[in-house]
Design an enzyme around this catalytic site. Structure first.
Site, PDB file in Angstrom:
ATOM      1  CG  ASN A   7      -1.848   1.131   1.322  1.00 19.86           C
ATOM      2  OD1 ASN A   7      -1.807   2.038   0.486  1.00 19.86           O
ATOM      3  ND2 ASN A   7      -2.707   1.128   2.323  1.00 19.86           N
ATOM      4  NE  ARG A  90      -6.127   1.536  -0.271  1.00 15.95           N
ATOM      5  CZ  ARG A  90      -6.204   2.658   0.422  1.00 15.95           C
ATOM      6  NH1 ARG A  90      -5.157   3.102   1.072  1.00 15.95           N
ATOM      7  NH2 ARG A  90      -7.325   3.335   0.473  1.00 15.95           N
ATOM      8  CG  HIS A 179     -13.384   3.574   3.136  1.00 19.61           C
ATOM      9  ND1 HIS A 179     -14.191   4.358   3.926  1.00 19.61           N
ATOM     10  CD2 HIS A 179     -12.112   3.917   3.422  1.00 19.61           C
ATOM     11  CE1 HIS A 179     -13.424   5.161   4.670  1.00 19.61           C
ATOM     12  NE2 HIS A 179     -12.164   4.912   4.367  1.00 19.61           N
ATOM     13  CG  LEU A 208     -19.265   4.042  11.072  1.00 13.23           C
ATOM     14  CD1 LEU A 208     -20.299   3.955  12.181  1.00 13.23           C
ATOM     15  CD2 LEU A 208     -19.649   5.128  10.077  1.00 13.23           C
ATOM     16  CG  ASN A 210      -9.567  10.367  11.271  1.00 14.07           C
ATOM     17  OD1 ASN A 210     -10.359  11.201  11.698  1.00 14.07           O
ATOM     18  ND2 ASN A 210      -8.291  10.614  11.078  1.00 14.07           N
ATOM     19  NE  ARG A 240     -11.547  12.484   4.846  1.00 11.08           N
ATOM     20  CZ  ARG A 240     -11.356  11.225   4.454  1.00 11.08           C
ATOM     21  NH1 ARG A 240     -11.889  10.803   3.320  1.00 11.08           N
ATOM     22  NH2 ARG A 240     -10.667  10.377   5.178  1.00 11.08           N
ATOM     23  CD  GLU A 383      -9.060  -1.196   3.825  1.00  5.78           C
ATOM     24  OE1 GLU A 383      -9.294  -0.378   2.939  1.00  5.78           O
ATOM     25  OE2 GLU A 383      -8.642  -0.871   4.952  1.00  5.78           O
TER      26      GLU A 383
HETATM   27  P1  ADP Z   1      -8.843   5.714   9.849  1.00  6.66           P
HETATM   28  O1  ADP Z   1     -10.090   6.112   9.108  1.00  6.66           O
HETATM   29  O2  ADP Z   1      -7.815   6.824   9.905  1.00  6.66           O
HETATM   30  O3  ADP Z   1      -8.287   4.365   9.455  1.00  6.66           O
HETATM   31  P2  ADP Z   1      -9.608   4.389  12.295  1.00  6.66           P
HETATM   32  O4  ADP Z   1     -10.458   3.373  11.629  1.00  6.66           O
HETATM   33  O5  ADP Z   1      -8.343   3.931  12.939  1.00  6.66           O
HETATM   34  O6  ADP Z   1      -9.304   5.621  11.371  1.00  6.66           O
HETATM   35  O7  ADP Z   1     -10.508   5.098  13.412  1.00  6.66           O
HETATM   36  C1  ADP Z   1     -10.025   6.142  14.191  1.00  6.66           C
HETATM   37  C2  ADP Z   1     -11.168   6.611  15.083  1.00  6.66           C
HETATM   38  O8  ADP Z   1     -11.578   5.514  15.911  1.00  6.66           O
HETATM   39  C3  ADP Z   1     -10.767   7.743  16.010  1.00  6.66           C
HETATM   40  O9  ADP Z   1     -11.769   8.741  15.996  1.00  6.66           O
HETATM   41  C4  ADP Z   1     -10.723   7.075  17.373  1.00  6.66           C
HETATM   42  O10 ADP Z   1     -11.076   7.942  18.412  1.00  6.66           O
HETATM   43  C5  ADP Z   1     -11.768   5.992  17.225  1.00  6.66           C
HETATM   44  N1  ADP Z   1     -11.568   4.939  18.214  1.00  6.66           N
HETATM   45  C6  ADP Z   1     -10.578   4.048  18.259  1.00  6.66           C
HETATM   46  N2  ADP Z   1     -10.697   3.263  19.365  1.00  6.66           N
HETATM   47  C7  ADP Z   1     -11.796   3.708  20.030  1.00  6.66           C
HETATM   48  C8  ADP Z   1     -12.458   3.335  21.242  1.00  6.66           C
HETATM   49  N3  ADP Z   1     -12.004   2.348  22.003  1.00  6.66           N
HETATM   50  N4  ADP Z   1     -13.573   4.022  21.595  1.00  6.66           N
HETATM   51  C9  ADP Z   1     -14.035   5.014  20.820  1.00  6.66           C
HETATM   52  N5  ADP Z   1     -13.462   5.421  19.669  1.00  6.66           N
HETATM   53  C10 ADP Z   1     -12.367   4.775  19.280  1.00  6.66           C
END
Ligand code: ADP
Length: 413
Positions: A7, A90, A179, A208, A210, A240, A383
């Site tokens: 990736n 990817r 995604h 769901l 970032n 975003r 992925e």
């Molecule tokens: P990306 O889209 O960058 O790959 P991720 O899938 O890693 O992001 O998700 C990041 C989000 O997940 C952040 O907002 C983080 O706060 C949230 N997150 C991760 N672990 C927890 C948790 N235990 N409780 C609540 N939110 C969480």
């Protein structure tokens, strides 16, 4: 068969070496700040990782560092290049050309380059990753797996925007989604988990984190998705904005005297959870502040939940129902509270969370109540495994048959 999954980003290169038959990750790592003087290499599996400062002036140097780590030293995962049977890359944007993964040849690379107009940083970086792998592994077959290919099944009524048709013809402006590899993986995995055929299910898959996206998967095919021409559209995300009234863009540019790139920066990097809370794009942190009484933090998490709720509702309407809602991503997998907020009030639609199952259990689990008409499941996405599987599907005949010599020119399908 061992597949090296690559990736490549503009200044990074993530990789995993996966044995497809056993679905085992043999090694993984990350080259970070590629192209800068302070580039770093992290390699190894949990509990046996190391991080070194290694100069990597370009992706070619990064691939050389990766291969050395995979093939030699204490963390070696293979004895020689022969044990890396194929490489899966990817690719973020496949545009109109790719509705599935393909074996890479010069024609494929040309089309990825052409589609770079829609994802300049990502596609150009992916090509650098491909070229670097071709240089270091000239005899190894390579496959391109596109984030957008899952959405080529969208009907025109879902992928077109109601703007003058000529812009579709002139600039190919349409919904491409994003995604896709994650949504495809969790859709297939959900069907496995439910012991049903994907072709018999109506699914809503929710990534769901970032970045956020939701997809309607009707009998195995994506029929709508929240991300659009770019990954800016759809749900409210970490930084975003997702869907907003497009007139806001011209209004702000006018009144704040903003250039297109300044506006782009606001919508992509200064909006979402961060823009509303003024605190962070990290849901955990924003939530902590809301618990302590910060009103904007509370508003931000309420808006995030509401945004997901609305897309789920839309897609139930689009498909005329749903059998199962699948959740993944940092928030989808981990936030008990956000899941409660998203599904609150959906009981009348036959969607009911089980309080205890939502609170705790194995990472991959069902969290709907026994009397819920619609199943809700959490599935951690993978992925890389999806890319390794696609690569396997496309090249294993060639590799397993010792009488066929691999020749990329033969593979123009
Ligand atoms: P990306 O889209 O960058 O790959 P991720 O899938 O890693 O992001 O998700 C990041 C989000 O997940 C952040 O907002 C983080 O706060 C949230 N997150 C991760 N672990 C927890 C948790 N235990 N409780 C609540 N939110 C969480």
């Amino acid at each position: 068969m061992n597949v090296l999954v690559i990736n490549a980003g503009s200044s990074s290169l993530k990789y995993q070496l996966i044995n497809v038959e056993s679905q085992t990750v043999l090694a993984k790592g990350l080259c970070d700040r590629v192209g800068y003087e302070d580039s770093m290499h992290k390699h190894g599996l949990a509990g046996n990782e190391y991080c070194d400062s290694v100069p990597m002036l370009d992706h070619d140097a990064a691939v050389s560092v990766v291969l050395e780590a995979l093939l030699s030293g204490p963390t070696a995962a293979a004895d020689s290049l022969d044990e890396i049977d194929a490489v899966g890359h990817r690719i973020v944007q496949g545009g109109k050309y790719f509705d599935r993964s393909v074996v890479i040849d010069e024609d494929v690379i040309e089309k990825i380059d052409e589609m770079a107009e829609l994802a300049p940083l990502h596609n150009k970086a992916a090509i650098q990753g491909i070229r670097a792998c071709q240089h270091h592994m000239p005899d190894t077959p390579m496959v391109a797996v596109f984030d957008t290919s899952f959405y080529q099944s969208l009907p025109a009524k879902a992928f077109m925007y109601p703007i003058p048709y000529e812009y579709y013809e002139k600039y190919a402006i349409r919904k491409y989604g994003a995604h896709g590899t994650s949504h495809r993986y969790i859709a297939e995995r959900a069907a496995d988990l439910l012991e049903e055929d994907l072709q018999d299910l109506k699914l809503i898959t929710c990534h769901l984190g970032n970045g956020c996206s939701i997809t309607a998967v009707d009998h195995g095919y994506a029929v709508d998705t929240s991300m659009g021409l770019t990954p800016l559209d759809g749900l409210m995300m970490g930084t975003r904005c997702g869907t907003i009234d497009p007139a806001i863009v011209t209004y702000l540019m006018d009144h704040e005297n903003l250039s297109p790139s300044e506006m782009d920066d606001i919508l992509n990097k200064k909006s979402g959870l961060y823009g509303i809370s003024g605190i962070s794009n990290d849901l955990r942190f924003v939530d902590e502040c809301s618990e302590r009484g910060d009103e904007r933090a509370l508003l931000a998490i309420e808006m995030y939940a509401n945004s997901a709720k609305k897309f789920i509702g839309q897609y139930i309407a689009v498909m005329g129902g749903v059998d199962c809602i699948v959740l993944t991503g940092g928030v989808g997998e981990n936030s008990v509270k956000m899941r409660r907020m998203i599904f609150a009030g959906m009981q009348t639609m036959g969607i009911k969370l089980d309080y205890e199952r939502n609170r705790t259990g194995p990472r991959e689990r069902e969290i709907s109540a026994d009397d819920s008409d619609v199943l809700i499941v959490i599935i951690p996405t993978d992925e890389e495994l999806m890319i390794a599987r696609d690569t396997y599907e496309l090249v294993h005949d060639l590799i397993d048959d010792p009488y066929i010599d691999y020749n990329p020119e033969m593979l123009l399908f």
